[in-house]
Design an enzyme around this catalytic site. Structure first.
Site, short mmCIF file in Angstrom:
data_model
loop_
_atom_site.label_atom_id
_atom_site.label_comp_id
_atom_site.label_asym_id
_atom_site.label_seq_id
_atom_site.Cartn_x
_atom_site.Cartn_y
_atom_site.Cartn_z
N GLU A 198 0.80 -1.22 0.00
CA GLU A 198 0.00 0.00 0.00
C GLU A 198 0.84 1.29 0.00
O GLU A 198 0.74 2.12 0.90
CB GLU A 198 -0.98 0.00 1.18
CG GLU A 198 -2.02 -1.11 1.06
CD GLU A 198 -3.16 -0.98 2.05
OE1 GLU A 198 -3.05 -0.20 3.01
OE2 GLU A 198 -4.18 -1.67 1.85
N GLU A 300 -5.60 -7.61 -1.00
CA GLU A 300 -6.32 -7.49 0.28
C GLU A 300 -7.78 -7.14 0.00
O GLU A 300 -8.07 -6.33 -0.88
CB GLU A 300 -5.72 -6.40 1.19
CG GLU A 300 -4.38 -6.74 1.80
CD GLU A 300 -3.92 -5.67 2.79
OE1 GLU A 300 -4.79 -4.94 3.32
OE2 GLU A 300 -2.70 -5.55 2.99
#
Length: 487
Positions: A198, A300
């Site tokens: 991320e 995710e």
């Protein structure tokens, strides 16, 4: 080893072939599994502390002393994932474990040029356990020096992603991946490398340049393993990635959380409008992969679940969350053979496929602390209801702050998807208040003997945990569909 080992075919080195991931025989492999968050990269809502992992470790060391603190964390890591967990994982039809790890296991800020062997030993243990059950492993660097994003899970302790502002931080992570690539080159149980979880680069361009550097450095040492590259702004934005120049042997990764699966005003009701919203959101995230002709990996995703002990409507809400889960899986099937890694495998009861028994010694010790954190709204990911603290404290506080900042500037600060309230919350709740609360949690461990610490850590052993059976059944059904359809 048990029957579960026979469920997955033997692992071979994987590679990218067009829009597919294939094995050494050229057969398509769809990777499905979960993230092992909370182990080699701890997070506050997963194991119950507040704030950042390095602060949590420091406060326990302050209370217990270094030897006892080291003992507790070593035993926690031991119990968190064992052969029993791998056997369960394989029995559910999963073939890939994403393993987040903290850079601090490999490097110290006071001696940054030395890569610590102890980090490899921790990763090797997980890889070797997975190898017994033919489970692929994706190595995921979840924290980088300085923080590659602005959130708690990069373990920086600040609210800015300083990784992008200091070349030294960027160079150190290249050095780490060179060492990791040299260590795992040729290992058939490694699916590939996820160099940054991320990332959030406010300028966008620095991430793409760093990926190009990382790819060259890794491939100079290990030319064979795939890379898994997250999009910018928390793996949701590929708008600045060059469609005509995808990196070779690379899978691109989005993260696909839906706000309808969290304690937010809009809950999933299965309306046509909500279904269309799920599809348009995912389509936006994977447009780059489709245009570039590369595989899609959803690194995710997944809703969270309400606790029936504290929420009288938990069963009703969780039924909606499971319905959302099923619809997201349907979306992924519509977009082809999307590989995915749900978040997450194990925690203290908020989101995991497996979770600690509420009556376990660890949960008995820390549950009042968790409830206080929730009342204060300290964990962004684990807050069930912020209305009390917002109405009493934060609401008036933020309202006054907003009055002093012109409205057109409220979303000037990156990430621009964050509201003004979120920016304040990040600093005041998740950093300042959480740091104070960290000392309060550490006091719960004061005076514990090694025998008592062992019992607390063993609360995370699979035999002492519970399984979220409806979640696991839904995931297994989808994994079996992919297994029967792969060629």
């Amino acid at each position: 080893m048990g029957d579960a080992a026979r469920l997955n075919p033997p692992c071979t080195l994987l590679r990218v072939s067009g829009v597919n991931i294939v094995n050494a025989a050229g057969e398509q492999v769809v990777l499905k599994g979960a993230g092992l968050g909370g182990m080699l990269n701890m997070e506050n809502f997963i194991t119950g502390y507040s704030g950042h992992e390095h602060e949590h470790r420091a406060t326990l060391e302050e209370v217990l002393g270094k030897d006892k603190a080291d003992f507790f964390f070593a035993r926690l890591l031991h119990h968190f994932f064992t052969e029993d967990d791998a056997a369960l994982f394989a029995s559910l039809g999963f073939n890939c474990l994403r393993v987040p790890f903290n850079h601090r296991h490999f490097m110290d800020d006071d001696n940054p040029s030395v890569i610590k062997q102890s980090g490899f030993e921790l990763l090797d243990r997980i890889v070797n356990i997975c190898a017994q059950y033919n489970i692929y492993v994706v190595l995921d660097l979840h924290t980088a020096p300085g923080g590659q994003n602005q959130d708690w899970h990069s373990d920086s302790g600040v609210h800015r992603a300083l990784f992008w502002e200091f070349r030294d931080f960027q160079d150190r992570v290249i050095q780490l991946w060179e060492a990791l690539a040299a260590h795992y080159a040729g290992n058939p149980f490694i699916a590939g490398y996820n160099p940054l979880n991320e990332p959030a680069d406010p300028k966008h361009t620095r991430l793409i340049s760093w990926y190009e550097r990382a790819e060259k450095a890794i491939r100079a040492v290990d030319p064979d393993h795939m890379l898994f590259l997250d999009g910018n702004t928390y793996a949701m934005d590929f708008s600045q990635f060059p469609v005509d120049k995808p990196l070779p042997n690379t899978v691109y990764s989005c993260h696909d959380y839906s706000g309808m699966g969290f304690p937010l005003p809009e809950q999933y009701e299965g309306t046509d409008q909500q279904k269309a919203k799920l599809r348009s959101s995912f389509k936006r995230k994977v447009e780059f992969m489709q245009a570039a002709g590369v595989p899609i990996w959803n690194g995710e995703w997944g809703p969270v679940y309400q606790d029936p002990r504290t929420d009288p409507r938990a069963a009703e809400t969780n039924t909606k969350r499971f319905a959302l889960l099923k619809e997201q899986l349907q979306v992924y099937r519509e977009f082809g053979d999307v590989s995915w890694s749900i978040w997450l495998y194990k925690d203290v009861g908020y989101q995991g496929m497996v979770y600690t028994d509420p009556e376990s010694p660890y949960m008995t010790l820390i549950q009042p602390f968790i409830e206080k954190k929730q009342r204060l709204g300290l964990d962004f990911w684990g807050i069930c209801d912020k209305s009390g603290i917002d109405n009493e404290v934060y609401g008036p506080f933020i309202a006054k702050l907003k009055e002093s900042i012109p409205e057109h500037l409220h979303k000037k600060k990156y990430p621009k998807t964050w509201t003004f309230d979120r920016q304040v919350e990040r600093v005041v709740r998740e950093m300042l208040m959480s740091e104070y609360m960290g000392w309060e949690m550490a006091e719960l461990f004061r005076g514990k003997t090694e025998e008592e610490l062992e019992v607390l850590a063993a609360s995370f052993a699979l035999k002492n945990c519970k399984t979220r059976d409806e979640l696991n059944s839904i995931l297994t059904l989808d994994a079996e569909r992919s297994s029967s359809g792969s060629r």
